[in-house]
Design an enzyme around this catalytic site. Sequence first.
Site, mmCIF file in Angstrom:
data_model
loop_
_atom_site.group_PDB
_atom_site.id
_atom_site.type_symbol
_atom_site.label_atom_id
_atom_site.label_comp_id
_atom_site.label_asym_id
_atom_site.label_seq_id
_atom_site.Cartn_x
_atom_site.Cartn_y
_atom_site.Cartn_z
ATOM 1 N N LYS A 118 0.821 -1.191 -0.109
ATOM 2 C CA LYS A 118 0.092 0.161 0.062
ATOM 3 C C LYS A 118 0.964 1.381 -0.071
ATOM 4 C CE LYS A 118 -3.286 -2.844 0.401
ATOM 5 N NZ LYS A 118 -3.849 -3.231 -0.939
ATOM 6 N N GLU A 202 -2.349 6.615 8.373
ATOM 7 C CA GLU A 202 -3.308 7.659 7.391
ATOM 8 C C GLU A 202 -4.106 8.609 8.293
ATOM 9 O OE1 GLU A 202 -3.900 5.458 2.934
ATOM 10 O OE2 GLU A 202 -5.660 6.275 4.305
ATOM 11 N N HIS A 237 -15.505 -1.754 8.456
ATOM 12 C CA HIS A 237 -14.551 -1.392 7.391
ATOM 13 C C HIS A 237 -14.609 -2.350 6.191
ATOM 14 C CE1 HIS A 237 -13.007 1.671 10.229
ATOM 15 N NE2 HIS A 237 -12.445 0.731 11.050
ATOM 16 N N ARG A 294 -6.647 -7.039 -8.665
ATOM 17 C CA ARG A 294 -7.613 -8.135 -8.762
ATOM 18 C C ARG A 294 -8.997 -8.034 -9.083
ATOM 19 N NH1 ARG A 294 -10.472 -7.442 -4.117
ATOM 20 N NH2 ARG A 294 -9.474 -6.494 -2.426
#
Lengths: 505, 164
Positions: A118, A202, A237, A294
């Site tokens: 990421k 983040e 989430h 994907r």
Amino acid sequence: MKGFQKILIANRGEIAVRVIRACRELGIGSVAVYSEADRLALHVRRADEAYEIGPAPSRESYLRMDRILDVAKRSGADAIHPGYGFLSENAAFARACEEAGITFIGPRAETIQAMGEKTSARRIAVEAGVPVVPGTLHPVTSDDEIRREAARIGFPLMLKAAAGGGGKGLRLVPHADDLATAVDRARSEAKSAFGDDSVYLEKAVLKPRHIEIQVLADAHGNAIHLYERECTIQRRHQKVIEESPSPFLTPELRERMGALAVALVKKVGYVNAGTLEFLVDKDREPYFLEMNTRLQVEHPVTEMVTNLDLVKLQIRVAQGERLPITQEDVRQTGHAIECRVYAEDPERGFLPSPGRIVALRVPGGPGVRDDSGVYEGYEVPIHYDPMISKLVAWGRTREDAINRMRRAVSEYKVLGIQTTLPFFERVMRHPDFLAGDFDTSFVDVAFRRHEVVREAPWEVAVAAAAIQAFRDRKARRGALSQSAGAAPVSGWRVRGWREGAGGRL
Amino acid sequence: MIFDVSVQGRTVKAEVKETTADGYTVVIDGRPHVVDFRETGRDFASLLLDGRSFEAGLERKEDGFVVHLPADNIAVALHEAARGSAAAHKKASGPSRVTAPMPGKVVRVLVETGQEVAAGAGLLVMEAMKMENELRAPRAGRVQSVAAREGLAVETGALLVVIE
């Protein structure tokens, strides 16, 4: 160009069934792999061939590259479709396939590595001129560094598994006090789900919408986007409802996000299907979050509004074909909504509810699609993701699609386990959802606060239950008299017993 | 046949009278309903109740049914009125038993016997279907016993921790 003869599906559940369906329509053979817990799973029943690859835990079966490649070679498969989850974003697996001379239906190993990790994806996005959420651009491992970076970014913040996806290893950290616990939990989940416990941080975007862009690229330098999916409605989430188009995007922002996505895809030389996830804040500013290299769970939503078959396109691109369509050919027609039917109890905080599906009735009719991985009598195992099916409804407008979804949910019956279906029935008539006015806190906050409570037809339920109980008792007495009748007794005794039983009823 | 019924927090009486082979009159708290009831498969029935049509899934439970109607799943507990009242409310008291809310695996145990815990304190972490869930103390107290062990696979209702 030579097409595939046989495709191995390195996955289970509904997505394995979805890929098998595409193979069958294309006249390509399908090979299923399964764990000891999955002998009776639907994908095994639907495939042309099926081979066991190990014990129930994913690490000993669906994540065993060696065993999967061995089955591929043994069965003569010329390609592997990884589905989503498991090995789908594992660069080492893609490379191992290449080395074994088997086509991995997905991007190249280098691309998976660059975009799948990421923080590296965030760096590439920044270089491609795509805006990202402020945070760390590298994975952090030591507790000291996590504390330091957290203090720099400020709270609330999001803690994410660097190798993550699917909501696993992801935690919202409201205050500095919550950091230590969140780090432990996120790392432990990340370790067990991805075999890698590094995390990154983040800044938490407030009142965000979660909107993603589907992309598709061939090996000849052509790349297109297939518009957006709105994925804001989540619990823990993880997405539960997705739709396309997003009721929140303006035509300008839609075009802009599509263009950003294509720019990033071209920058990394991406091949095959992929998804760029964005957070869009309340001022409609998009921030790139991550790329899923994907097929996504929610791809049917895009298929319904674009009239394209993403799995078949994946297979064709992997065979080396050029994309059969250009950007101009892609139209968003009507509106599609997907509800993920999970074996979970929405009344108890979406707690998993594995068990046997005693009875099942699946909706049909115009504009309704059910991508399921289960059947009546099937035992939903505790070892894997609790999603049992994806219910999709298409309509000319958002309102039509919602009304159709509500109708489809009312026809859908799953007995024996708890599912999220009753929750969807409530969402489909929730004023905020109908107005398209929601953010990622919808399930936890707005849902309860603004719900219009409707009285359930409890008398109908009482009448049904009381009559069934009455019939059960009557049948039990009937069975008693029958078993007596089956015994070798003389005629007059039988008659006498039956009359006696009849008198008691 | 008369049933004591509890449904959605209400307690009502329901009397079932068979009028024809599939025809019934069900009197719920004094209000009669004319019902035509036909089985439409294992665990399903079609009901015409005062002329309104309902397709019902009837999921059998220990104490009754969960009735699946088009927009609602409604739990209905019932027993025959004659021998009913004995089975009524048994009240649990004494120590709080924390049991497994789902089948799964104990990943971590966060407390030990004798430890004082506050209400809402984490007791252990369970994993089911790839998600970790922390089980918390229902009230403040002292941990009397810990049956949970790390790595242990447990069924729904398995005793994990007792707080006194």
